[in-house]
Design a protein around this motif. Sequence first.
Motif, PDB file in Angstrom:
ATOM      1  N   THR A 145      50.663  35.738   8.369  1.00 31.22           N
ATOM      2  CA  THR A 145      50.881  36.752   7.338  1.00 31.22           C
ATOM      3  C   THR A 145      49.556  37.385   6.986  1.00 31.22           C
ATOM      4  O   THR A 145      48.512  36.736   6.984  1.00 31.22           O
ATOM      5  CB  THR A 145      51.534  36.143   6.085  1.00 31.22           C
ATOM      6  N   HIS A 184      59.256  39.157  14.167  1.00 29.38           N
ATOM      7  CA  HIS A 184      58.844  39.241  12.764  1.00 29.38           C
ATOM      8  C   HIS A 184      59.998  38.826  11.870  1.00 29.38           C
ATOM      9  O   HIS A 184      61.182  39.106  12.149  1.00 29.38           O
ATOM     10  CB  HIS A 184      58.410  40.670  12.430  1.00 29.38           C
ATOM     11  N   THR A 196      54.535  37.409  11.122  1.00 26.55           N
ATOM     12  CA  THR A 196      54.629  37.563  12.576  1.00 26.55           C
ATOM     13  C   THR A 196      54.646  36.176  13.205  1.00 26.55           C
ATOM     14  O   THR A 196      53.748  35.355  12.957  1.00 26.55           O
ATOM     15  CB  THR A 196      53.422  38.348  13.122  1.00 26.55           C
ATOM     16  N   THR A 219      60.315  44.601  14.863  1.00 21.99           N
ATOM     17  CA  THR A 219      59.226  45.381  14.258  1.00 21.99           C
ATOM     18  C   THR A 219      58.748  44.693  12.983  1.00 21.99           C
ATOM     19  O   THR A 219      59.527  44.010  12.297  1.00 21.99           O
ATOM     20  CB  THR A 219      59.706  46.799  13.917  1.00 21.99           C
ATOM     21  N   PRO A 220      57.459  44.859  12.640  1.00 19.95           N
ATOM     22  CA  PRO A 220      56.929  44.245  11.413  1.00 19.95           C
ATOM     23  C   PRO A 220      57.648  44.770  10.169  1.00 19.95           C
ATOM     24  O   PRO A 220      58.152  45.904  10.140  1.00 19.95           O
ATOM     25  CB  PRO A 220      55.460  44.679  11.417  1.00 19.95           C
ATOM     26  N   VAL A 234      48.707  43.889   9.213  1.00 23.32           N
ATOM     27  CA  VAL A 234      49.207  43.958  10.581  1.00 23.32           C
ATOM     28  C   VAL A 234      48.088  44.205  11.570  1.00 23.32           C
ATOM     29  O   VAL A 234      48.026  43.588  12.643  1.00 23.32           O
ATOM     30  CB  VAL A 234      50.289  45.058  10.706  1.00 23.32           C
TER      31      VAL A 234
END
Length: 351
Positions: free
Chosen positions: A317, A342, A268, A261-262, A320
């Motif tokens: 970066t 991530h 990412t 997950t972020p 999101v």
Amino acid sequence: MVRLAGITKIFHGKDGQTVAALAGIDLNILRGGITAIVGPSGAGKSSLLRAVNVLERPDTGTVNVGGRDLTSLDDESLRRARQSIGMIFQHFNLLANRTVAGNVALSLELAGWPTAKIGPRVAELLNLVGLTDKATHYPAALSGGQKQRVGIARALAPNPQLLLCDEATSALDPETTRQILALIRKINRELGLTVLLITHEMAVVREVADQVVVLEAGRIIEQGPVAQVFAHPQHQTTRCFLLGETGTELPPALAARLLTTPIADGATLIRLHAVGELAASPLLSDLGAAGIAARLIAGRVQPLGDRPFAGLIAALTGNVGAIDNAIHQLRARGAEIEVLGHVATDAVTAG
């Protein structure tokens, strides 16, 4: 040129166990093209190649080459039919007691060519493969690349319609490999010869093939034009084969820190494949217009036939939502993108 239908081949071990080297292969090989068969060790590549000229007779199914069902022929008819199929081998298989010219002439002698025609044909072929000055030399005096050129000339001697290549470059150094692959491509283009080759190296596929067939455990798991399979691999085995060739293996230090997950102020990681104009465009620089910073982690741009092919790992970066939208836009333009996970930005810098 080649149509395989329902091909199976079972091997029986001394311990009573059976192994299905080929398990229901259906395959069409286009006339005039170069088709590569790739897969891990034990996938059935050699068994499939040897089924095409019935050096290994399938347990079930039919092998049709040039409109002729080879599996229905008796031994003598099959021997004559094989004269339209040339074959080159990983370890050359030259006769040590024959000169270069003698090795090339052998297949013509066995085919019953008139003696008066053999000499000119041998000279023609040695000129084609660049070995005119080696005609009277023996194999022991040749380099590996020169031996393979003799093998190619020998395979071409009876004017075959189909050339089978059994790991023809795996025993050669990288530069010699490039030379042999260029020669195979030249023969394909100038003579219109259909080529079927097996390899475990995606670099060989990328450099010379038009079509690729991926085998695993005796079954075809993926096939199609090389550009399509490289840019959009559908099977995990194909993806694994491509990682080393495209330079998109994730560094272990980063792989160990991946999250699903972020995270706040994180990055990412994506793996991207693209072919053609998209591969030649400033993909990562373009993301700056969307407020996304892109850092190249690994990868390269290299030729795929006559088009560029990009395989990249990048750390993105930014917002999101903006990253998700950018990935969507790149996919819409034809890029294959896999979101790897991530990581914290300091991991990217350290990696």
